[in-house]
Structure formats: C-alpha cells, structure tokens
Write a protein that holds these residues in place. Structure first.
Motif, PDB file in Angstrom:
ATOM      1  N   LYS A   1      63.453   8.321  45.451  1.00 60.38           N
ATOM      2  CA  LYS A   1      62.272   7.866  44.716  1.00 60.38           C
ATOM      3  C   LYS A   1      62.479   8.009  43.211  1.00 60.38           C
ATOM      4  O   LYS A   1      62.089   7.138  42.426  1.00 60.38           O
ATOM      5  CB  LYS A   1      61.043   8.662  45.156  1.00 60.38           C
ATOM      6  CG  LYS A   1      60.551   8.310  46.558  1.00 60.38           C
ATOM      7  CD  LYS A   1      59.317   9.136  46.899  1.00 60.38           C
ATOM      8  CE  LYS A   1      58.770   8.767  48.281  1.00 60.38           C
ATOM      9  NZ  LYS A   1      57.561   9.583  48.623  1.00 60.38           N
TER      10      LYS A   1
ATOM     11  N   LEU B   1      64.700   5.259  42.028  1.00 58.62           N
ATOM     12  CA  LEU B   1      63.993   3.987  41.986  1.00 58.62           C
ATOM     13  C   LEU B   1      63.031   3.930  40.799  1.00 58.62           C
ATOM     14  O   LEU B   1      62.872   2.903  40.139  1.00 58.62           O
ATOM     15  CB  LEU B   1      63.235   3.744  43.291  1.00 58.62           C
ATOM     16  CG  LEU B   1      64.084   3.420  44.514  1.00 58.62           C
ATOM     17  CD1 LEU B   1      63.221   3.343  45.764  1.00 58.62           C
ATOM     18  CD2 LEU B   1      64.820   2.098  44.311  1.00 58.62           C
ATOM     19  N   SER B   2      62.367   5.067  40.526  1.00 52.71           N
ATOM     20  CA  SER B   2      61.451   5.121  39.391  1.00 52.71           C
ATOM     21  C   SER B   2      62.201   4.908  38.075  1.00 52.71           C
ATOM     22  O   SER B   2      61.736   4.188  37.177  1.00 52.71           O
ATOM     23  CB  SER B   2      60.729   6.466  39.376  1.00 52.71           C
ATOM     24  OG  SER B   2      59.876   6.559  38.259  1.00 52.71           O
TER      25      SER B   2
ATOM     26  N   LYS C   1      65.042   3.330  37.728  1.00 55.70           N
ATOM     27  CA  LYS C   1      65.471   1.931  37.688  1.00 55.70           C
ATOM     28  C   LYS C   1      64.317   1.019  37.298  1.00 55.70           C
ATOM     29  O   LYS C   1      64.484   0.056  36.539  1.00 55.70           O
ATOM     30  CB  LYS C   1      66.036   1.504  39.052  1.00 55.70           C
ATOM     31  CG  LYS C   1      67.394   2.085  39.363  1.00 55.70           C
ATOM     32  CD  LYS C   1      68.438   1.490  38.430  1.00 55.70           C
ATOM     33  CE  LYS C   1      69.820   2.027  38.742  1.00 55.70           C
ATOM     34  NZ  LYS C   1      70.829   1.518  37.763  1.00 55.70           N
ATOM     35  N   SER C   2      63.089   1.326  37.809  1.00 56.33           N
ATOM     36  CA  SER C   2      61.922   0.512  37.479  1.00 56.33           C
ATOM     37  C   SER C   2      61.610   0.585  35.983  1.00 56.33           C
ATOM     38  O   SER C   2      61.303  -0.423  35.343  1.00 56.33           O
ATOM     39  CB  SER C   2      60.716   0.975  38.296  1.00 56.33           C
ATOM     40  OG  SER C   2      59.564   0.234  37.961  1.00 56.33           O
TER      41      SER C   2
ATOM     42  N   ILE D   1      64.119  -1.464  34.176  1.00 56.16           N
ATOM     43  CA  ILE D   1      63.840  -2.900  34.300  1.00 56.16           C
ATOM     44  C   ILE D   1      62.714  -3.307  33.358  1.00 56.16           C
ATOM     45  O   ILE D   1      62.765  -4.354  32.704  1.00 56.16           O
ATOM     46  CB  ILE D   1      63.484  -3.249  35.763  1.00 56.16           C
ATOM     47  CG1 ILE D   1      64.731  -3.131  36.657  1.00 56.16           C
ATOM     48  CG2 ILE D   1      62.896  -4.658  35.854  1.00 56.16           C
ATOM     49  CD1 ILE D   1      64.450  -3.290  38.127  1.00 56.16           C
ATOM     50  N   ASP D   2      61.646  -2.425  33.270  1.00 55.53           N
ATOM     51  CA  ASP D   2      60.552  -2.721  32.342  1.00 55.53           C
ATOM     52  C   ASP D   2      61.056  -2.799  30.906  1.00 55.53           C
ATOM     53  O   ASP D   2      60.638  -3.674  30.126  1.00 55.53           O
ATOM     54  CB  ASP D   2      59.464  -1.648  32.454  1.00 55.53           C
ATOM     55  CG  ASP D   2      58.710  -1.728  33.781  1.00 55.53           C
ATOM     56  OD1 ASP D   2      58.771  -2.805  34.422  1.00 55.53           O
ATOM     57  OD2 ASP D   2      58.093  -0.722  34.174  1.00 55.53           O
TER      58      ASP D   2
ATOM     59  N   GLU E   1      62.784  -6.029  30.450  1.00 55.87           N
ATOM     60  CA  GLU E   1      61.844  -7.144  30.371  1.00 55.87           C
ATOM     61  C   GLU E   1      61.221  -7.232  28.986  1.00 55.87           C
ATOM     62  O   GLU E   1      61.029  -8.320  28.431  1.00 55.87           O
ATOM     63  CB  GLU E   1      60.746  -6.987  31.436  1.00 55.87           C
ATOM     64  CG  GLU E   1      61.217  -7.259  32.855  1.00 55.87           C
ATOM     65  CD  GLU E   1      61.638  -8.705  33.046  1.00 55.87           C
ATOM     66  OE1 GLU E   1      61.102  -9.595  32.354  1.00 55.87           O
ATOM     67  OE2 GLU E   1      62.526  -8.950  33.883  1.00 55.87           O
TER      68      GLU E   1
END
Length: 466
Positions: free
Chosen positions: A18, A21-22, A24-25, A28-29, A32
């Motif tokens: 988790k 993944l957090s 990585k998120s 990604i933000d 972006e």
C-alpha cells in the motif's frame, strides 16, 4: 517517469505494498501537474509561433512589393529597406526555430506530430550508420536478438570544405643499357608559376562573384583553417582567372550581339572610392538576348559591363558595332545610338505603366484606372501568344492590340486638355506620348517584346547581391 517494477520487485507485505502504491500515486500526480505546466507552456509557444508566422507573411509580401519598386526605380533607399527587412525576416525564422525546439522538448515522443518537410535530394551521397543496442544479447534471459524490422531516419549533414596539398612527383628515369633519359612532362597549371589548383581557384571565384564574399573576408576564413593567404596573392589569382576567361567572355559577347534584338538596362552599385574610405555609385550595364517568347530556340545569354558612372558614352561604346533592335528605357544616353540609324528603338510598356501605377496606388483617379485597364488588356493579348512564331505574334497584335493602342493614344491626348500640366498625371501622360512611337513598335514586329523585363530579370540577381 521511473521504470515499471516487475513482479519480483513487488513486496509481499500488504502494508508495504500500500505504501508503495501511495508513493507511486503521488509521483503520478506530480507528473500530471508537470505535464499540465508543459501543455500551458507549449500552447504559449504555439501562440507566439502563429504570431511570428503572420509577421513572416506580412514581411514577405512587403519585401516582394519593395523589390518590384526597386527594379523599377533603382532607389538606394529602397535597397536599404529591403536589407533591413531581410534581417528582420531572418530573425523571425530563427525565433521560430528556437520555439519549435522548445515545443519538441516539452512534448512526449508519442504525441509529437510528424513534421512536414521537403524530401531530401536523392542525388546526394548517403552514409549508413547502423545503431545496435549496447547489449549483445537479451539482458533478462540471455537469448539471442532476432531482427524484427528497423526504423530509418535521415539527417542532412554538411562536410566542411578542406584544403589539401596535391603533390605531383615526376621521377627522372634512365635506361640501364644506354644513356637515354625520360621524365613525364609537368602538369599544366591554370595560372603559370602559381600554386593554386583549379578547384581552389573555382572556389575563390564562386565565393567572390556568386556568394559576394570579398577577398579579405575569404582570407580571414582560410586563416581559421591555418592557411595564410594574403589579399594580394588571392587578388592575383582572380586577375589570372579573368585572363583565362577572356576567350569565353569574348565568345559570349559575340553571341549576344549577333542577335537581331537586344534588351538593355543598368543598375547602380556601390564601390569603394580609392583613398577616401567612402563609397561611390557606379553602374552595371546588361545586354540580354532572349528570343524564346517569339518561338526562337537560340540559347539565351547576357553580357554585363561595369562603368564608374552613368554617362551615355558607356552604352554608346558597348553598342558601337551593333546593328538591330534595342529594347530599353528612355535613358537619354541611348539617343545617339538611335540617331546613327544602325539601331531601331523599341520602348517598354512596363516603364510607361509604372508611372500611372505609382499615382494610382496613392490616389486612384478615372484616368489612372482607365490607363491601367487598357495596358492590362495589351498584356493579356501578349500572354496568349507568348512562344508563338514572330509572324503569328504580329498578326494577332495587328488584329487585337493595335486598335486598343490607337484608341488609348487618342484618349490620352484628350485628357491632357482637361488636367493641369503641372500634375503628376500630366507627367505620366507626357512620358507615354513622348515615347509612343517606340512603345507601339512591337505591334509591327513580332520579334519585339511588349516591355524590357528581359533585361530587368537579368539584372535581378545582381541587384539582390549588392
């Protein structure tokens, strides 16, 4: 963006997974947000590029207009304006290149549109450089690579010109049985006792006369290659080549002046005034032969001469042996040539039209509108018979153009009684009337052109290169 993780790199612990993944998120933000900023910057660059494109189009149209005026009026002021606009246009093209590179860097490779370019010339030699991966085998499993295809991209490259020494060796040989000796003759040189080869001489001449590089600047360029050449040495080479080309120039002169009809014009050039450090205005005179519009297949050619001023003695000397038709402007220096009876004068409708056009663009009047319309009709007839034999051109002109010219002459004579003799319009009409016999001579001879644009086109490259 960092590379994707494979299954062996993923943690087995759920909390760790988790957290990964957090992270990585969040990454990604961030990507972006950075991408959105890139898009805003790219859009701003595109807006600037569109503005540059509009300015380039405006400057290009203005340059075309000034060139037309320059070749008609031969104004030094216009020449300076053209040079300045050329620099501005060049700067805009450079700015576009910088912005295009910025946009290219900001875009992801997959989203970049394919550039629209002209195909590269097929006649150029091509070097093939094949680029292989650093790994000679698959780094994951060690398997051998299998060729699936290839991506090909072409790059236009320039190999700078370079100096080299060509050493000619002539062994002296002797017979082992007798006293006979032999040696190959020395290769001929373009200029006696000069070490300049034909390729170097060609380069110097092309740089000077086509690329407009003065000799002192060429010597500076050669110095960067650690080749020291004095201006006097290179000047001797140019003079030697002039002497070599004299037979060719004389053959060219004979070919040009053997024509039944010649076009002539002159253009000003700035040259150094010796001892003053300033420039003065000299002239280039062109004599052009081109009978292709009347269906003749003889090769066109032009002969150019220099003079330190614009006195009539210069064209009179150039044309002292010429017999035929001379198409020119109304320069008074040609008058003695026509008075000799050897040369028949043919006028130029483009010059006559230009005087009305200059008035029309500032303040159109019914007179200028009518004259320009009638002259346009004469040119329309010419366009329909360009390339036809001389007898065909004469017949069509007699049937269609001559009535228009007669009517225009009568109408202009009437208008002179209705306007002030001191007006610009009166000057334009007076010029046309004084030249009328020369202007309408083309109607009775299919070899003659409606204007002297052949000579102006011949001088165009010279004028742009000043």
């Amino acid at each position: 963006m960092t590379a994707m993780l494979n299954r062996t790199q993923l943690p087995d612990n759920i909390d760790a997974l988790k957290a990964l993944l957090s992270a990585k998120s969040a990454q990604i933000d961030a990507f972006e947000q950075e991408r959105a900023a890139w898009q805003v910057e790219r859009e701003a660059l595109r807006q600037d590029k569109q503005g540059d494109q509009q300015e380039i189009a405006r400057l290009t149209l203005l340059l075309d207009k000034l060139r037309r005026a320059l070749f008609g009026q031969k104004s030094e002021k216009l020449a300076g304006q053209i040079d300045q606009l050329q620099l501005e246009l060049e700067e805009l093209h450079i700015n576009q290149g910088e912005r295009a590179q910025s946009i290219e860097s900001a875009q992801a490779p997959a989203s970049r549109p394919a550039p629209q370019r002209r195909p590269l010339p097929e006649h150029l030699p091509c070097e093939v450089h094949e680029h292989l991966p650093k790994e000679s085998a698959c780094p994951d499993c060690g398997g051998a690579w299998t060729r699936l295809g290839e991506d090909v991209s072409n790059v236009l490259e320039h190999v700078p010109a370079s100096f080299r020494i060509v050493r000619h060796v002539r062994p002296r040989l002797a017979c082992s049985c007798c006293e006979r000796m032999a040696q190959a003759p020395a290769p001929s040189r373009p200029i006696a006792r000069s070490f300049a080869g034909p390729g170097l001489l060609s380069h110097v001449m092309v740089s000077k006369y086509l690329d407009h590089q003065p000799l002192y600047r060429q010597c500076q360029i050669y110095e960067r290659e650690n080749v020291s050449l004095s201006e006097s040495t290179v000047g001797d080479w140019v003079g030697g080549v002039h002497q070599l080309l004299r037979p060719l120039l004389e053959a060219l002169r004979r070919h040009v002046f053997s024509a039944d009809k010649l076009h002539t014009d002159d253009t000003p050039i700035n040259v150094l005034a010796p001892g003053t450090g300033k420039t003065r205005q000299a002239r280039l005179w062109v004599y052009a032969r081109d009978d292709r519009p009347s269906g003749d297949t003889t090769a066109p050619a032009m002969w150019i001469r220099y003079s330190p001023d614009r006195r009539g003695i210069h064209p009179q000397t150039h044309l002292k042996d010429y017999i035929g038709i001379l198409q020119a402007d109304a320069f008074a220096g040609y008058d003695k040539i026509y008075e000799s009876g050897r040369v028949l004068e043919a006028g130029c409708w483009a010059h006559a039209r230009r005087k009305f056009y200059d008035i029309h663009v500032k303040s159109a009047t019914p007179i200028t509108t009518h004259v320009l319309d009638r002259i346009a009709a004469l040119y329309k007839i010419e366009s329909s018979i360009r390339g036809s034999p001389a007898d065909v051109r004469r017949r069509v002109r007699q049937e269609h153009a001559k009535p228009l010219a007669i009517a225009l002459h009568a109408w202009l004579r009437e208008q002179l009684t209705t306007i002030s003799r001191k007006s610009n319009t009166a000057d334009a009409i007076a010029y046309a009337m004084s030249q009328w016999q020369a202007l309408v001579r083309y109607l009775d001879d299919g070899r003659i052109e409606i204007d002297n644009n052949t000579a102006e086109r011949a001088l165009r490259g010279v004028a742009l290169g000043r």
